[in-house]
Scaffold this motif. Structure first.
Motif, mmCIF file in Angstrom:
data_model
loop_
_atom_site.group_PDB
_atom_site.id
_atom_site.type_symbol
_atom_site.label_atom_id
_atom_site.label_comp_id
_atom_site.label_asym_id
_atom_site.label_seq_id
_atom_site.Cartn_x
_atom_site.Cartn_y
_atom_site.Cartn_z
ATOM 1 N N ARG A 171 47.476 36.984 33.487
ATOM 2 C CA ARG A 171 47.862 35.603 33.757
ATOM 3 C C ARG A 171 46.715 34.831 34.412
ATOM 4 N N ALA A 172 45.969 35.510 35.308
ATOM 5 C CA ALA A 172 44.852 34.853 35.989
ATOM 6 C C ALA A 172 43.846 35.912 36.417
ATOM 7 N N PHE A 173 42.597 35.488 36.477
ATOM 8 C CA PHE A 173 41.526 36.358 36.955
ATOM 9 C C PHE A 173 41.019 35.767 38.264
ATOM 10 N N LEU A 174 41.181 36.500 39.365
ATOM 11 C CA LEU A 174 40.905 35.981 40.696
ATOM 12 C C LEU A 174 39.669 36.672 41.277
ATOM 13 N N GLU A 175 38.660 35.902 41.615
ATOM 14 C CA GLU A 175 37.429 36.458 42.153
ATOM 15 C C GLU A 175 37.529 36.591 43.680
ATOM 16 N N LYS A 176 37.630 37.836 44.150
ATOM 17 C CA LYS A 176 37.674 38.163 45.578
ATOM 18 C C LYS A 176 38.703 37.310 46.328
ATOM 19 N N PRO A 177 39.972 37.388 45.932
ATOM 20 C CA PRO A 177 41.001 36.540 46.551
ATOM 21 C C PRO A 177 41.267 36.914 48.008
ATOM 22 N N LYS A 178 41.611 35.913 48.811
ATOM 23 C CA LYS A 178 41.913 36.131 50.224
ATOM 24 C C LYS A 178 43.399 36.390 50.459
#
Length: 417
Positions: free
Chosen positions: A180-187
Motif C-alpha cells: 500500500r505504501a513504501f515508508l522510508e525510515k518511519p518514526k
C-alpha cells in the motif's frame, strides 16, 4: 502484468557497484561486495550462490567502484558451462548513454539495458551484492507470477522499534502480498496485522516483469527529481501505480535450514555489523550455519594445505576453541578463542587471539595479544604487541576504533609494538 508461464526465462542482475564508505578501512582498496567474509568467502558469494542454487544461470554483475579484486574473484571463481549458454559475468560502467558513471542503482540498470535486450527475459531478478543470507529466489518468482504484480519486493520482519533504520513496507489490509505504501525510515510505524510488534523491511532484492522494469528505469533516467535509486525511486513508482507486491522472507523455505538460522539476513554495511555477522558463525549451534550442504555457499580459496596446529608441551600448545580456522593457517603454540581466521595466517607461539576476525596472510608475533579486532590482509602484528586492550593506545597507533571499542586494521597497515 506478470507472465503466467510456469517456467519463465529469467535474467539475474547483481548490483555490485557499492562504495561501502561505512566499512572503511576494509573498503579502502576494494569494492564492498569484494570484502572477505567467513574465512574463505567474499560477500558477493552469498548473492551469487543464492541465485545459482535457485537455478538461475544467466547472471550479470554490475560493478563500478574499485572493482579489480571483485572482477578477478568473479572471473576466477564463477565459471559456468557455456554449452547451455549459462554465464556469470562482471560488467563495469560503460558510459553507453553519456560521459558519466552510474548515478545510482536504477541508473546502473538503465545504462546496462543492452544486456536485458540481448537476453530478452520474461522476468528480471535484481539483488544486492553485500548481504549475508540464504534465499530460494524461485519461490519469490512463483509468488510474483501468481499475484500478477509488475514488481515484487523481498522483505524481512524486523522489530518495530528498529523501523526508523529501514525502508518499511506498509501492506494492503485486504491482501498481505500487496504494498500500500513504501515508508522510508518511519518514526511512527504500524505493526503487521499478524504480528503488531514487527514491520516488514525491504531486503534490497526484487523481481520484475522485464518490460515494466525497462519502462520504469527509462522514465526515471529522464526525471529531474530523482536519486536514480531502486529502493528510493523505482519501487515507490510501482507502489504509486498499484503494481507492487511484497514477498515475506519468512515464507522462504531453503533446504537444509535449521530452526536457528532460518530467515537469517544481515546487512553488513557497518564495521560492527560485519564483526557481529562473523560471531554468528562460530557458536556450537551457529546463528548462521555455513555447514548446510543442501544449499552450499560457493567460493574458491586456491590450492592450500589444511590448517595446522603445532607444539604441545610446557604451556606452548597450539589450539583453537569456538573458532573457524581456514586452510593454509598455522597455529604454532598459540591460543585462539571465539575467532575467525582466514587462509594463510600464521599465529606464533605464546600469542593469544580472541573475539577477532583475521583476513588472509595475517601474522601474529610471539607473545602478542589481540582482542576484539578485525585485521585485514597482509598485516603483521609485531612481537609483544597488544591490540584491543587500550582504545587510546590503538588510536595513537593510527588504528580505527569504533564507538563499541572494536579495533580495525586496514590492509597492509603497519603496526607498531
Amino acid at each position: 502484468m506478470a507472465t503466467r508461464a510456469r517456467n519463465p526465462k529469467v535474467l539475474a542482475i547483481v548490483l555490485a557497484g557499492g562504495e561501502g564508505k561505512r566499512l572503511m578501512p576494509l573498503t579502502a582498496d576494494r569494492a564492498k561486495p569484494a570484502v572477505p567474509y567467513g574465512g574463505i568467502y567474499r560477500l558477493i558469494d552469498f548473492a551469487l550462490s543464492n541465485i545459482v542454487n535457485s537455478g538461475y544461470l544467466k547472471v550479470v554483475v554490475l560493478t563500478q567502484y574499485k572493482s579489480h579484486s571483485l572482477d578477478r574473484h568473479i572471473s576466477k571463481t564463477w565459471r559456468m558451462s557455456t554449452m547451455l549458454g549459462n554465464y556469470i559475468t562482471p560488467v563495469p560502467a560503460q558510459q553507453r548513454v553519456g560521459k558519466r558513471w552510474y548515478l545510482g542503482s536504477a541508473d546502473a540498470i538503465f545504462q546496462s539495458l543492452n544486456l536485458v535486450h540481448d537476453e530478452l527475459p520474461d522476468i528480471t531478478v535484481v539483488v544486492g551484492a553485500d548481504h549475508v543470507y540464504r534465499m530460494d529466489f524461485r519461490q519469490m518468482v512463483e509468488q510474483h507470477i501468481d499475484t500478477g504484480a509488475s514488481a515484487t519486493v523481498a522483505a524481512i520482519r524486523q522489530p518495530i522499534e528498529l523501523a526508523d533504520q529501514f525502508g518499511v513496507i506498509d501492506i494492503h489490509p485486504d491482501d498481505p502480498r500487496r504494498i500500500r505504501a513504501f515508508l522510508e525510515k518511519p518514526k511512527d510505524p504500524v505493526g503487521l496485522p499478524d504480528s503488531p510488534d514487527e514491520v516488514l523491511a525491504s531486503m534490497g532484492n526484487y523481481v520484475f516483469d522485464t518490460r515494466a522494469l525497462v519502462d520504469s528505469v527509462t522514465r526515471d533516467s529522464a526525471g529531474e527529481d530523482t536519486q536514480h535509486d531502486m529502493g528510493g525511486d523505482i519501487i515507490p513508482d510501482f507502489v504509486e501505480r498499484g503494481e507492487a507486491g511484497v514477498y515475506d522472507f519468512k515464507n522462504n523455505d531453503v533446504p537444509g535450514s535449521t530452526d536457528r538460522d532460518r530467515d537469517y539476513w544481515r546487512d553488513v554495511g557497518l564495521l560492527d555489523a560485519y564483526y557481529d555477522a562473523h560471531m554468528d558463525l562460530i557458536s556450537v549451534f551457529p546463528v548462521f550455519n555455513l555447514y548446510n550442504y543442501d544449499w552450499p555457499i560457493y567460493s574458491d580459496y586456491g590450492s592450500l594445505p589444511p590448517a595446522k596446529f603445532v607444539h604441545g608441551w610446557h604451556g606452548r600448545i597450539g589450539h583453537a576453541v569456538n573458532s573457524s580456522v581456514s586452510p593454509g593457517t598455522v597455529v604454532s603454540g598459540a591460543t585462539i578463542e571465539n575467532s575467525v581466521l582466514s587462509p594463510n595466517c600464521y599465529i606464533h607461539s605464546w600469542s593469544s587471539v580472541s573475539d577477532s576476525v583475521l583476513l588472509d596472510n595475517v601474522e601474529i608475533g610471539r607473545h602478542a595479544v589481540v582482542r576484539r579486532a578485525i585485521i585485514d590482509k597482509n598485516v603483521v602484528i609485531p612481537e609483544g604487541a597488544r591490540i584491543g586492550m587500550d582504545p587510546e593506545e590503538d588510536r595513537a597507533r593510527g588504528l580505527t576504533v569504533t564507538e563499541s571499542g572494536l579495533v580495525v586494521i586496514g590492509k597492509g597497515q603497519k603496526v607498531t609494538a
